[in-house]
Scaffold this active site. Sequence first.
Site, mmCIF file in Angstrom:
data_model
loop_
_atom_site.group_PDB
_atom_site.id
_atom_site.type_symbol
_atom_site.label_atom_id
_atom_site.label_comp_id
_atom_site.label_asym_id
_atom_site.label_seq_id
_atom_site.Cartn_x
_atom_site.Cartn_y
_atom_site.Cartn_z
ATOM 1 N N GLY A 188 0.777 -1.053 0.035
ATOM 2 C CA GLY A 188 0.058 0.004 -0.108
ATOM 3 C C GLY A 188 0.745 1.443 0.097
ATOM 4 O O GLY A 188 1.873 1.443 0.593
ATOM 5 N N VAL A 189 0.395 2.295 -0.592
ATOM 6 C CA VAL A 189 1.020 3.558 -0.996
ATOM 7 C C VAL A 189 0.550 4.830 -0.767
ATOM 8 O O VAL A 189 1.005 5.917 -1.078
ATOM 9 C CB VAL A 189 1.815 3.472 -2.460
ATOM 10 C CG1 VAL A 189 2.813 2.301 -2.563
ATOM 11 C CG2 VAL A 189 0.554 3.425 -3.629
ATOM 12 N N GLU A 238 -0.928 6.502 1.775
ATOM 13 C CA GLU A 238 -0.429 7.563 2.859
ATOM 14 C C GLU A 238 0.895 7.804 3.168
ATOM 15 O O GLU A 238 1.653 8.645 3.684
ATOM 16 C CB GLU A 238 -1.305 7.333 4.249
ATOM 17 C CG GLU A 238 -2.829 7.573 3.867
ATOM 18 C CD GLU A 238 -3.664 6.656 5.043
ATOM 19 O OE1 GLU A 238 -4.145 7.523 5.863
ATOM 20 O OE2 GLU A 238 -3.685 5.670 4.893
HETATM 21 MO MO1 MOS Z 1 -7.622 7.488 5.174
HETATM 22 S S1 MOS Z 1 -7.188 8.737 6.844
HETATM 23 O O1 MOS Z 1 -7.051 5.998 5.858
HETATM 24 O O2 MOS Z 1 -8.903 7.535 4.337
#
Ligand code: MOS
Length: 708
Positions: free
Chosen positions: A668-669, A671
């Site tokens: 996953g990328v 955040e």
């Molecule tokens: Mo995000 S803050 O996990 O939509």
Amino acid sequence: MLYAVLAVSTIARGRVTFLDVQDVKAHAGVVEVMTPANKPALAQDPDEKTNPFMFRLDLLQNDRVRYANQPIAVVIAETLEDATEGAALLSPRYDTDPARIGLDATETFVPPGVGIGNPSEVHRGDVEAGLAAASKQIEATYETSSQYHNAMEPHAIVAVWDGDTLSIDTPSQGLVMAQGRIAGLFGISPSNIHIRSPFLGGGFGSKGFISGPQVLGIMAARMVGRPVKLVLRREQMYGPVGHRAPTRQTLRMGADDDGKLTALDHRTKTTSSTFDDFFEPASDISHALYASAAISTSHEAVRVDTGTPLFMRAPGEATGSVALESAIDEMAQACAMDPLAFRLKNYAEVEPISGKPFSSKALRDCYTQGAERFGWARRPLAPRQMRDHDGLLVGWGVGTATFPALMFQAQAKAVLRQDGSGVMEIGAHDMGQGAWTALAQIAADGLGLDIDQVEFRSGTSDLPDGGIAGGSAHTATAGMAIYNAGADVVARLADLATNDDRSPLFGAGNAGVIARGGRLLRRDDESRSESYSDILGRAGLAEIEGQGNSAANQAAQSTYAMYAHGAVFAEVKVDPDLGQMRVTRVVGAFAAGRIINPRMVRSQLCGGMIWGVSFALHEHAVMDPRSGRPMNPNLGEYHIPVNADVPSVEAIVVEERDPHVNALGIKGVGEIGITGTAGAVANAAWHATGIRVRKFPITLDRLIEPQS
Ligand code: MOS
């Protein structure tokens, strides 16, 4: 269809004593005014909370005001103009109590938990002893501002009731959760609620849970017995749909003569609303990045008269990272060490707080590849050494990025058809990041078809539960369900072929075939193959169906610490006379497991780094302490970076294979890009000017040289 417009409170605390409903009703086009006095009955109190993921909503339950911009009435009219004008005629009167705003507004307490049920305090080893044993120590306090999600698309809904059946068009990052919440409030079955949310104009966490205003749109439609559309105005999003709370973080660190950390203490103070619990888990970033025999993290909070803060763009990681990465630089400076060399010496080989090995970790490659691309080796150690040809001060900074590799639950359904095409169904979302492109790729791979032969159906609640598009876990979560559904339908197809003596695959066994290009092939002899169409045709089947689920692998999670990693390098230029700062270059190198679509992934990483620039230099919701109202609730005065603010952003994808996170190896990328970046910009600002700014965003007044 009718149009509903919210009236929101202009005070932050008190009671509504009068609304001029008569005047509004007399206005042309106004059909109804929904207030606490006449709102439709709900099956559940909006203040009831039966689990930590159920947030309290303001649905006109009474005359109380608990934050500015809280909905106090809804005007429903034939046109948007009529409803807007009607809402302006309400002329509310209030009993006003003084607003309590800011980190020192009320009594400090230790929250029962932070983030998604993490403990408020975690201690490992003896921090005081570690500090006492250190040859160099630092202590510094950093402050981060209140921020609002500001998705381009406001929260909006079109609601249509037909008896006890509800259809809504509304943006949502989690359809099944939204269905459940609405079902509870209206006392109907989740299966009676049909949600369409194919594309979102941004969410950033604010659309993870159905918000009060969205539910008010449903109540309005219920009340008038006609379809209703309700769209929030920009300024109405500064209150009832979540935000990132401000923080004040104090870090203490010690290092020995070799520049090795001996102690790390990270304390956070934050705010939550007076009526619900969400606590930004900023200190928790210190659990995962740097090795130290002694680590202590803690949180405390005050309650203020704002809406409840919520998940927003790396909640906890973003705020914590800016303080931790600034402090690590201050520690490196105290040790007279290059900040990259200091990080290379101190980054953790196992997760420091738990002692668990990482499922994979390519952080060293991120540092190396990022530094190489950026040209870090030419960086002078001391600040204020570099100027460009215009005389602007130039500074270079680095920050470490990390984000947990999470997985939620999801389901998918796969179909192979006799005409050679396939279908993949999953109630997933695309917030603009290109999720569907990546998910359709996984679907095609799993089905053994060309992507053009796969019909990808998504974005509605009648499809299998696609889980939550949040926590940077959407591709892994939805992707694994899709992958498993593909494997399931292919296995069923293989059953038909390998048990049929008329097939060239007869006797191969399911493990003995592979799916590719719309055919099953013998693994040991690919010249022996059969098309899906032929297999289904001979069996007399128009199509065949499979199912897949995904969930976190509990055994792997208890054995390994799972994170994506990265290193971000930033260049800033500062006008020494005016303090004006621009970020001129950002290079980030990230390792996040398997990359499904490099273009989408680089776009996500660049977007995250731009959030980081935004955090460092731009975003700041200014609250008026007298009224408790946000003073800049619009995109003119709440600053976000535009193209001219970030001339060059580059994402390097570092190869990494993680055999433990999930079968696809996806981390996953979404955040991770925001982490590391804001700290890198702050560190570059120090390197340019020699001034250490510990309040975010860094504004030009803080960078003007002290006159002597
Ligand atoms: Mo995000 S803050 O996990 O939509």
